[in-house]
Scaffold this active site. Structure first.
Site, PDB file in Angstrom:
ATOM      1  CB  SER A  25      -0.905   0.011   1.236  1.00 19.63           C
ATOM      2  OG  SER A  25      -0.126   0.105   2.430  1.00 19.63           O
ATOM      3  CG  ASN A 112      -3.121  -4.547  13.186  1.00 25.97           C
ATOM      4  OD1 ASN A 112      -2.607  -4.534  12.073  1.00 25.97           O
ATOM      5  ND2 ASN A 112      -3.472  -5.679  13.794  1.00 25.97           N
ATOM      6  CB  THR A 157     -42.753  21.770  -7.493  1.00 27.23           C
ATOM      7  OG1 THR A 157     -43.971  22.192  -8.117  1.00 27.23           O
ATOM      8  CG2 THR A 157     -42.498  22.656  -6.283  1.00 27.23           C
ATOM      9  CG  HIS A 158     -43.664  17.997 -10.038  1.00 23.46           C
ATOM     10  ND1 HIS A 158     -43.480  16.683  -9.666  1.00 23.46           N
ATOM     11  CD2 HIS A 158     -44.489  18.546  -9.101  1.00 23.46           C
ATOM     12  CE1 HIS A 158     -44.160  16.426  -8.563  1.00 23.46           C
ATOM     13  NE2 HIS A 158     -44.776  17.543  -8.194  1.00 23.46           N
ATOM     14  CB  SER A 278     -19.613  24.518 -28.599  1.00 22.08           C
ATOM     15  OG  SER A 278     -19.676  23.554 -29.625  1.00 22.08           O
ATOM     16  CG  ASN A 286     -21.678  24.757 -23.475  1.00 27.58           C
ATOM     17  OD1 ASN A 286     -22.837  25.049 -23.776  1.00 27.58           O
ATOM     18  ND2 ASN A 286     -20.843  24.172 -24.319  1.00 27.58           N
ATOM     19  CE1 TYR A 318      -5.900  -3.238   8.869  1.00 29.08           C
ATOM     20  CE2 TYR A 318      -4.526  -5.188   8.565  1.00 29.08           C
ATOM     21  CZ  TYR A 318      -4.995  -3.971   8.113  1.00 29.08           C
ATOM     22  OH  TYR A 318      -4.566  -3.475   6.910  1.00 29.08           O
ATOM     23  CD  GLN A 323      -2.775  -2.770   1.529  1.00 26.35           C
ATOM     24  OE1 GLN A 323      -2.070  -3.296   2.393  1.00 26.35           O
ATOM     25  NE2 GLN A 323      -2.620  -3.011   0.235  1.00 26.35           N
TER      26      GLN A 323
END
Length: 483
Positions: A25, A112, A157-158, A278, A286, A318, A323
């Site tokens: 690691s 550990n 809303t919606h 673009s 954008n 452990y 890890q």
């Protein structure tokens, strides 16, 4: 490989190079080198103070660790490769610098509880930095809300126009979501405990002083059970969840900005400092920054899922599976801080279009609920008021006119209570001003929200300072007396 973590019982020779490389690691752990050095300095301070290690040896070790810490900060430390993890790499480097005294460093400690400390220190450092950044963002949003009170626009809303609100109310909504998400980060930090001294799984027979270690890492208390401690990643689950909550809150803000800056909504405008173009369409402007913030929440959510699945069903103590916490845990801080910075930099360049907002409310339809409530104030039951206004809306739609274009005479033909006084509630400014219920869009209600947000920003900044960065903790640890 130096073989620091191998004995004759482990077997002759070392692990196969390919398997060592695959299982190591170290590369991920390099992000934890300051944490490891700081944890080792606190540990050796305790060993010296308790007499477990001769004080002169403790002094030599701590001074060498301080030098290494300073080298990391200056970007000059190069640790040996070929070790299993950062802990062994640091110990190998100490051996090269101070000789045999380095063999005392790991007394009364296991990797550990060492990694358990390093990871918690990382969460503390990155969490404090994130809270500080969130405090600034929430504070700036509160300030912006205070300056956007006069701009009106529809709430949705919606994804349909719903009711009129002030831009200050919308900005406050963003800030409230971020402040609430920040509290999950506060929870994560305030529930971390000090694991050092737990050893491999059951503590140690040596006379260590965990109270001293807890004081050095205050406000952490010592963990209650060594076996649980070394197998615990609750703090990592809390941390990744907190970061996901923050990214989701930022994503909602970003989604609103993306919508509001479209030609269809047109309620906000992007200036050239943040607008992307673009490669093919020359007219495009954008909102890429906000789309990327929204998109990056996927990584934060994925980290929570990764941690949950990683820890699912592991036995006590452990397990090397743990890890695999490195990528979600170590990636969370940079991800969140990057998105907070992006929003903080970009949002001032997204401005509300007051004229477009006014036009979106001009037909009066978003004030239909206000008209129904005006009838309620006359004593008419809400459902009767609701249906009467619905008939009036249907009449306006059938004739292709604005709701306010229906005069009182025709409105009263629908319902006698729809008189000129009631129809005045179709003014969007009046509709916004009337909603003074707690949490509403009325001016006084929004003022209260802004005051709450300012208090939240101050509170988040205080928590960040109380936790302290690694460098602040380092000053405490390296200055602690050894006798």
């Amino acid at each position: 490989m130096t073989g620091i973590a191998r004995t004759s019982a482990t077997g002759p020779g070392g692990m196969l190079d390919d398997l060592l490389s695959w299982s190591s690691s170290l590369e991920d752990d390099r992000a934890l080198v300051r944490e490891d050095l700081l944890g080792s300095a606190a540990h050796v301070t305790m060993l010296g103070r308790t007499g477990i290690v001769p004080r002169e040896d403790a002094r030599i070790l701590r001074e060498a660790l301080r030098v290494l810490y300073d080298e990391v900060r200056a970007g000059k430390l190069s640790l040996p490769a070929g070790e299993e993890d950062i802990h062994m790499a640091v110990e190998a480097e100490l051996g090269a610098r101070v000789g045999a005294v380095a063999a005392r460093l790991h007394t009364a400690r296991s990797r550990n509880d060492q990694v358990a400390l390093d990871l918690r220190l990382h969460v503390r450092d990155r969490g404090a930095a994130l809270l500080d950044a969130l405090a600034s963002l929430v504070g700036s949003l509160a300030d912006r809300a205070a300056h956007e009170k006069g701009i009106l626009l529809p709430a949705y809303t919606h994804r349909q126009r719903a009711q009129p609100i002030s831009a200050a109310f919308l900005v406050s909504a963003w800030a409230v979501g971020i402040a609430r998400a920040a509290q999950t980060v506060v929870f994560a930090l305030e529930h971390i405990e000090m694991p050092l001294g737990s050893g491999a799984c059951s503590g140690t027979s040596l006379p260590i002083d965990r109270g001293l270690l807890a004081r050095l890492f205050a406000p952490w208390p010592a963990t209650a059970n060594a076996l649980h401690t070394v197998g615990d990643r609750d703090f990592a689950l809390d941390w990744t969840w907190g970061v996901a909550r923050v990214l989701l809150a930022l994503g909602r803000l970003a989604s609103d900005v993306v919508d509001c800056t479209t030609s269809e909504f047109g309620l906000m405008r992007l200036d050239g400092a943040i607008a992307a173009g673009s490669s093919m369409m020359p007219q495009k402007k954008n909102p890429d920054v906000f789309e990327l913030v929204r998109g990056k929440s996927a990584h934060a959510v994925g980290s929570v899922v990764a941690m949950l699945v990683l820890m699912k069903g592991l036995a006590s103590g452990y397990n090397r599976d743990q890890q695999e916490d490195r990528l979600p845990l170590l990636g969370a801080g940079p991800l969140a801080l990057g998105c907070v910075k992006a929003v903080s930099l970009a949002l001032p360049h997204a401005t509300f279009d007051s004229e477009r907002g006014a036009r979106a409310l001009a037909d009066g339809f978003t004030q239909a609920t206000d008209l129904a409530e005006a009838l309620v104030r006359k004593g008419i039951p809400f459902r009767e008021s609701y249906k009467a206004v619905g008939e009036l809306v249907a009449l306006a739609v059938s004739e292709g006119v604005a709701l306010h274009a229906i005069d009182a005479r025709r409105a009263q033909a629908v319902h006698p209570a729809l008189d000129a006084q009631a129809l005045r509630t179709l003014d969007p400014a009046a509709a916004v001003a009337a909603k003074e219920s707690t949490g509403g869009t009325g001016p006084r209600a929004v003022e209260a929200q802004i005051a709450w947000l300012q208090a939240q920003a101050q509170g988040l900044a205080l928590v960040a300072r109380a936790q302290g960065s690694l460098d602040v903790l380092a000053q405490r640890v390296f200055s602690e007396p050894l006798e």
